[in-house]
Design a protein around this motif. Structure first.
Motif, PDB file in Angstrom:
ATOM      1  N   MET A   1      23.100   2.341 -43.088  1.00 29.85           N
ATOM      2  CA  MET A   1      24.081   2.055 -41.600  1.00 29.85           C
ATOM      3  C   MET A   1      23.965   0.763 -40.810  1.00 29.85           C
ATOM      4  N   LYS A   2      24.825   0.356 -40.229  1.00 31.23           N
ATOM      5  CA  LYS A   2      25.099  -0.846 -39.713  1.00 31.23           C
ATOM      6  C   LYS A   2      24.479   0.271 -38.287  1.00 31.23           C
ATOM      7  N   LYS A   3      23.289  -1.486 -37.285  1.00 26.77           N
ATOM      8  CA  LYS A   3      22.965  -0.898 -36.741  1.00 26.77           C
ATOM      9  C   LYS A   3      23.211  -1.628 -35.792  1.00 26.77           C
ATOM     10  N   ARG A   4      23.068  -1.141 -34.735  1.00 27.02           N
ATOM     11  CA  ARG A   4      23.577  -0.927 -32.727  1.00 27.02           C
ATOM     12  C   ARG A   4      23.055  -2.552 -32.974  1.00 27.02           C
ATOM     13  N   CYS A   5      23.630  -3.726 -31.468  1.00 33.49           N
ATOM     14  CA  CYS A   5      22.916  -4.696 -31.432  1.00 33.49           C
ATOM     15  C   CYS A   5      22.098  -4.315 -30.084  1.00 33.49           C
ATOM     16  N   VAL A   6      21.231  -4.559 -30.242  1.00 34.02           N
ATOM     17  CA  VAL A   6      19.964  -4.287 -28.282  1.00 34.02           C
ATOM     18  C   VAL A   6      19.481  -5.393 -28.204  1.00 34.02           C
ATOM     19  N   LYS A   7      19.663  -5.824 -26.712  1.00 35.49           N
ATOM     20  CA  LYS A   7      18.841  -7.390 -26.131  1.00 35.49           C
ATOM     21  C   LYS A   7      18.283  -6.309 -25.449  1.00 35.49           C
ATOM     22  N   VAL A   8      16.361  -7.174 -25.689  1.00 38.10           N
ATOM     23  CA  VAL A   8      14.966  -7.333 -24.664  1.00 38.10           C
ATOM     24  C   VAL A   8      15.078  -8.708 -24.203  1.00 38.10           C
ATOM     25  N   GLY A   9      15.187  -9.290 -23.819  1.00 38.57           N
ATOM     26  CA  GLY A   9      15.126 -10.093 -22.711  1.00 38.57           C
ATOM     27  C   GLY A   9      16.053 -11.315 -23.582  1.00 38.57           C
ATOM     28  N   ASN A  10      14.905 -12.301 -24.406  1.00 37.09           N
ATOM     29  CA  ASN A  10      16.277 -13.315 -25.059  1.00 37.09           C
ATOM     30  C   ASN A  10      15.765 -12.894 -26.215  1.00 37.09           C
ATOM     31  N   VAL A  11      15.783 -11.694 -27.093  1.00 37.00           N
ATOM     32  CA  VAL A  11      16.013 -11.181 -28.663  1.00 37.00           C
ATOM     33  C   VAL A  11      16.415 -10.467 -28.740  1.00 37.00           C
ATOM     34  N   PHE A  12      17.461 -10.571 -29.890  1.00 43.48           N
ATOM     35  CA  PHE A  12      18.166  -9.342 -30.292  1.00 43.48           C
ATOM     36  C   PHE A  12      17.965  -8.330 -31.508  1.00 43.48           C
ATOM     37  N   ILE A  13      18.341  -7.162 -31.051  1.00 45.50           N
ATOM     38  CA  ILE A  13      17.478  -6.339 -32.471  1.00 45.50           C
ATOM     39  C   ILE A  13      18.721  -5.466 -32.726  1.00 45.50           C
ATOM     40  N   CYS A 184      21.527   7.967 -37.781  1.00 44.45           N
ATOM     41  CA  CYS A 184      22.361   7.185 -36.237  1.00 44.45           C
ATOM     42  C   CYS A 184      22.318   5.484 -36.842  1.00 44.45           C
ATOM     43  N   ASP A 185      22.981   5.064 -35.976  1.00 44.00           N
ATOM     44  CA  ASP A 185      23.271   3.889 -35.708  1.00 44.00           C
ATOM     45  C   ASP A 185      21.817   3.347 -34.443  1.00 44.00           C
ATOM     46  N   TYR A 186      21.180   3.760 -34.272  1.00 39.23           N
ATOM     47  CA  TYR A 186      20.470   2.730 -33.416  1.00 39.23           C
ATOM     48  C   TYR A 186      19.528   2.086 -33.909  1.00 39.23           C
ATOM     49  N   PRO A 187      18.954   0.391 -33.842  1.00 40.36           N
ATOM     50  CA  PRO A 187      18.584  -0.273 -34.183  1.00 40.36           C
ATOM     51  C   PRO A 187      16.874   0.319 -34.342  1.00 40.36           C
ATOM     52  N   LEU A 188      16.208  -0.255 -35.911  1.00 43.86           N
ATOM     53  CA  LEU A 188      14.952   1.183 -36.225  1.00 43.86           C
ATOM     54  C   LEU A 188      13.997  -0.130 -35.890  1.00 43.86           C
ATOM     55  N   HIS A 189      12.862   0.452 -35.341  1.00 47.64           N
ATOM     56  CA  HIS A 189      11.431  -0.461 -35.048  1.00 47.64           C
ATOM     57  C   HIS A 189      10.597   0.353 -36.506  1.00 47.64           C
ATOM     58  N   LEU A 190       9.810  -1.027 -37.110  1.00 41.86           N
ATOM     59  CA  LEU A 190       9.137  -0.440 -37.764  1.00 41.86           C
ATOM     60  C   LEU A 190       8.077  -0.084 -37.973  1.00 41.86           C
ATOM     61  N   GLY A 191       6.532   0.695 -39.018  1.00 44.25           N
ATOM     62  CA  GLY A 191       5.320   0.138 -38.823  1.00 44.25           C
ATOM     63  C   GLY A 191       4.822   1.377 -39.278  1.00 44.25           C
ATOM     64  N   ILE A 192       3.760   0.433 -39.777  1.00 49.17           N
ATOM     65  CA  ILE A 192       2.690   1.991 -40.348  1.00 49.17           C
ATOM     66  C   ILE A 192       1.191   2.019 -39.241  1.00 49.17           C
ATOM     67  N   THR A 193       1.221   3.475 -38.063  1.00 43.95           N
ATOM     68  CA  THR A 193       0.968   3.228 -37.024  1.00 43.95           C
ATOM     69  C   THR A 193      -0.711   3.830 -37.935  1.00 43.95           C
ATOM     70  N   GLU A 194      -1.738   3.131 -37.137  1.00 41.05           N
ATOM     71  CA  GLU A 194      -3.352   2.710 -37.203  1.00 41.05           C
ATOM     72  C   GLU A 194      -3.395   2.595 -38.806  1.00 41.05           C
ATOM     73  N   ALA A 195      -2.244   1.919 -39.140  1.00 44.06           N
ATOM     74  CA  ALA A 195      -3.155   1.502 -40.664  1.00 44.06           C
ATOM     75  C   ALA A 195      -4.434   1.231 -40.630  1.00 44.06           C
ATOM     76  N   GLY A 196      -5.222   1.009 -39.984  1.00 38.58           N
ATOM     77  CA  GLY A 196      -6.994   0.267 -39.911  1.00 38.58           C
ATOM     78  C   GLY A 196      -7.385  -1.459 -40.158  1.00 38.58           C
ATOM     79  N   SER A 197      -7.620  -1.969 -40.641  1.00 40.70           N
ATOM     80  CA  SER A 197      -8.192  -3.060 -40.510  1.00 40.70           C
ATOM     81  C   SER A 197      -8.363  -3.023 -42.724  1.00 40.70           C
ATOM     82  N   GLY A 198      -8.738  -4.578 -42.949  1.00 40.54           N
ATOM     83  CA  GLY A 198      -9.083  -4.704 -44.400  1.00 40.54           C
ATOM     84  C   GLY A 198      -8.294  -4.500 -45.244  1.00 40.54           C
ATOM     85  N   ASP A 199      -8.549  -4.941 -46.054  1.00 40.77           N
ATOM     86  CA  ASP A 199      -7.181  -4.768 -47.581  1.00 40.77           C
ATOM     87  C   ASP A 199      -5.696  -3.789 -47.547  1.00 40.77           C
ATOM     88  N   LEU A 200      -6.961  -2.611 -47.259  1.00 37.77           N
ATOM     89  CA  LEU A 200      -5.934  -0.975 -47.494  1.00 37.77           C
ATOM     90  C   LEU A 200      -5.604  -0.648 -46.055  1.00 37.77           C
TER      91      LEU A 200
END
Ligand code: SF4
Length: 349
Positions: A1-13, A184-200
Motif C-alpha cells: 500500500m502506498k504510504k503517506r509522507c511524514v517530515k522529521v526535521g529535514n528528512v522525509f519518511i 494502513c498507509d502510514y510509513p513503516l520503520h523497519l528493524g529486527i530488534t535486539e539482533a545482537g552482535s556479530g555475523d548472526l
C-alpha cells in the motif's frame, strides 16, 4: 500500500522519499559532549536520523543543546512517562517514539495534543517484548496491538504517524510487517530488534529488512546491533546498496580467487579499494561507478566488460577494460597507474 509522507526535521519518511537510514546513540543523553561526539561520527558515516533515549527530565532538556550541534533530526525515545515526551517536544525534538504498550492512554493523548501543536510526527513503536501475548501468533498479536494504537491516534485526529513492529525473530517480523502493510498507509520503520552482535546479528537484519524492502515494504530502517551507531548505519547502507535502492559507494565486483588466479588479486583489491574510496570523497561521481577486479579469464573479461571499468587477470598481467572496451594489457606493476588514470578520466567526465 502506498504510504503517506511524514517530515522529521529535514528528512522525509514515506511517499516518494528514498528509504532513510537511522540509528540511536548509545550513551546517556544528558551527557551532551559524549552524545555530540557520537552524533558527529553518525553524521560522518552518513546517518540521516538519530534517536536518543530519554529517561528523565535532564535527558529531555539536553535535546535543545544537542540540536544546536547537528543538522540531523533528533527523535526522543520515550517509555513509561508521557511527561518526558512533553519535555522533549518543548526541547525541540523532531519526532517522538512512543511504545503504546507502556504509556497509559491519558498520557498518549497529551503527547498527541502537543505533537499536533508543534507539527511533529510520532512513531508508534511496538516491540514483541512489551505487548500482550495471546499464545497464538506473535505476528498477529503485534499487528493487533499496533492497530489498536493507530485507532487511538486516529480517534484523536492525529495522522502524522510512523509505525514499527519489531521482534528479534526474522520470520515473525517479516510476517508482521506484511500484515500491517496491507492494513494502513502510514510509513513503516523497519528493524529486527535486539539482533545482537556479530555475523548472526548482521544476517538477521539483512534478511529481515532486506526481504521486506524487496517486497516494497519499508520507508526507513534501523539495524539494531550491540555495536557502535556507525556500524548500524553502515549495515543499513549496505542493505540498501545491495538491493540497488541507494548508492553510498562505488560497486566493486571482485572474484573470490581460486587456484586459477596468477596475479596477486587479494592485495590489489585491498589497495585499489582503499584508493577508490578515498578518491570518491574528492570525486563523488566515482560512487556511481561499477568496478570489476577479477582474477582470470574464466569470468574476468565478462565482468570487466560489463562494468564501467574493470581489470581481468592473466599470467602475471591484467587486461584493462573501460566501458566495455579493452584499452590495454599491463603487467602487475603497471596496472595501478593505468587503472587510476582511467578512473580519473571517467570521474572528470
Ligand atoms: S575469476 Fe578466475 S580466479 Fe577468480 S574465482 Fe573465478 S575462476 Fe577463480
Amino acid at each position: 500500500m502506498k504510504k503517506r509522507c511524514v517530515k522529521v526535521g529535514n528528512v522525509f519518511i514515506g511517499g516518494e522519499a528514498p528509504v532513510s537510514v537511522q540509528t540511536m546513540t548509545k550513551v546517556s543523553t544528558s551527557n551532551v559532549p559524549l552524545v555530540i561526539k557520537q552524533i558527529k561520527k553518525i553524521e560522518q558515516a552518513g546517518g540521516e536520523i538519530v534517536r536518543v533515549a530519554v529517561l528523565d527530565k535532564n535527558d529531555a532538556q539536553a535535546i535543545s543543546k544537542i540540536k544546536k550541534e547537528t543538522v540531523l533530526p533528533i527523535v526522543a525515545d520515550i517509555h513509561y512517562d508521557h511527561n518526558l515526551a512533553l519535555y522533549s517536544i518543548e526541547s525541540g525534538a523532531d519526532k517522538i517514539r512512543v511504545n503504546p504498550s507502556n504509556i497509559p492512554q491519558k498520557g498518549l493523548g497529551l503527547i498527541i495534543k502537543m505533537a499536533r501543536e508543534k507539527k511533529i510526527p510520532v512513531r508508534i513503536g511496538l516491540n514483541s517484548g512489551s505487548i500482550k501475548i495471546t499464545g497464538k501468533k506473535l505476528s498477529t498479536d503485534i499487528v493487533n496491538a499496533a492497530m489498536d494504537a493507530i485507532k487511538f491516534f486516529e480517534d484523536n485526529d492525529f495522522f502524522d504517524i510512523v509505525i514499527s513492529l519489531k521482534t528479534p525473530y526474522v520470520r515473525e517480523t517479516i510476517e508482521a510487517y506484511r500484515l500491517i502493510n496491507e492494513q494502513c498507509d502510514y510509513p513503516l520503520h523497519l528493524g529486527i530488534t535486539e539482533a545482537g552482535s556479530g555475523d548472526l546479528a548482521f544476517a538477521k537484519s539483512i534478511l529481515g529488512i532486506g526481504v521486506l524492502l524487496l517486497e516494497g515494504i519499508g520507508n526507513t530502517i534501523r539495524v539494531s546491533l550491540t555495536e557502535t551507531p556507525e556500524r548500524e548505519i553502515r549495515a543499513g547502507q549496505v542493505i540498501l546498496q545491495s538491493l540497488g535502492m541507494r548508492r553510498f559507494e562505488p560497486e566493486i565486483i571482485s572474484c573470490p580467487v581460486c587456484g586459477r588466479c596468477q596475479v596477486p588479486l587479494k592485495e590489489i583489491l585491498r589497495k585499489f579499494r582503499k584508493k577508490i574510496l578515498l578518491m570518491a570523497k574528492r570525486y563523488p561521481a566515482i560512487n556511481n561507478l561499477t568496478i570489476a577486479i577479477m582474477g582470470c579469464s574464466v569470468n574476468g573479461p565478462g565482468e570487466a566488460k560489463q562494468a564501467d571499468i574493470g581489470i581481468a587477470g592473466g599470467k602475471d598481467r591484467f587486461v584493462l577494460f573501460v566501458k566495455g572496451h579493452i584499452t590495454g594489457s599491463y603487467s602487475v606493476n603497471e596496472i595501478e597507474e593505468k587503472f587510476f588514470e582511467k578512473i580519473k578520466e571517467i570521474a572528470n567526465g
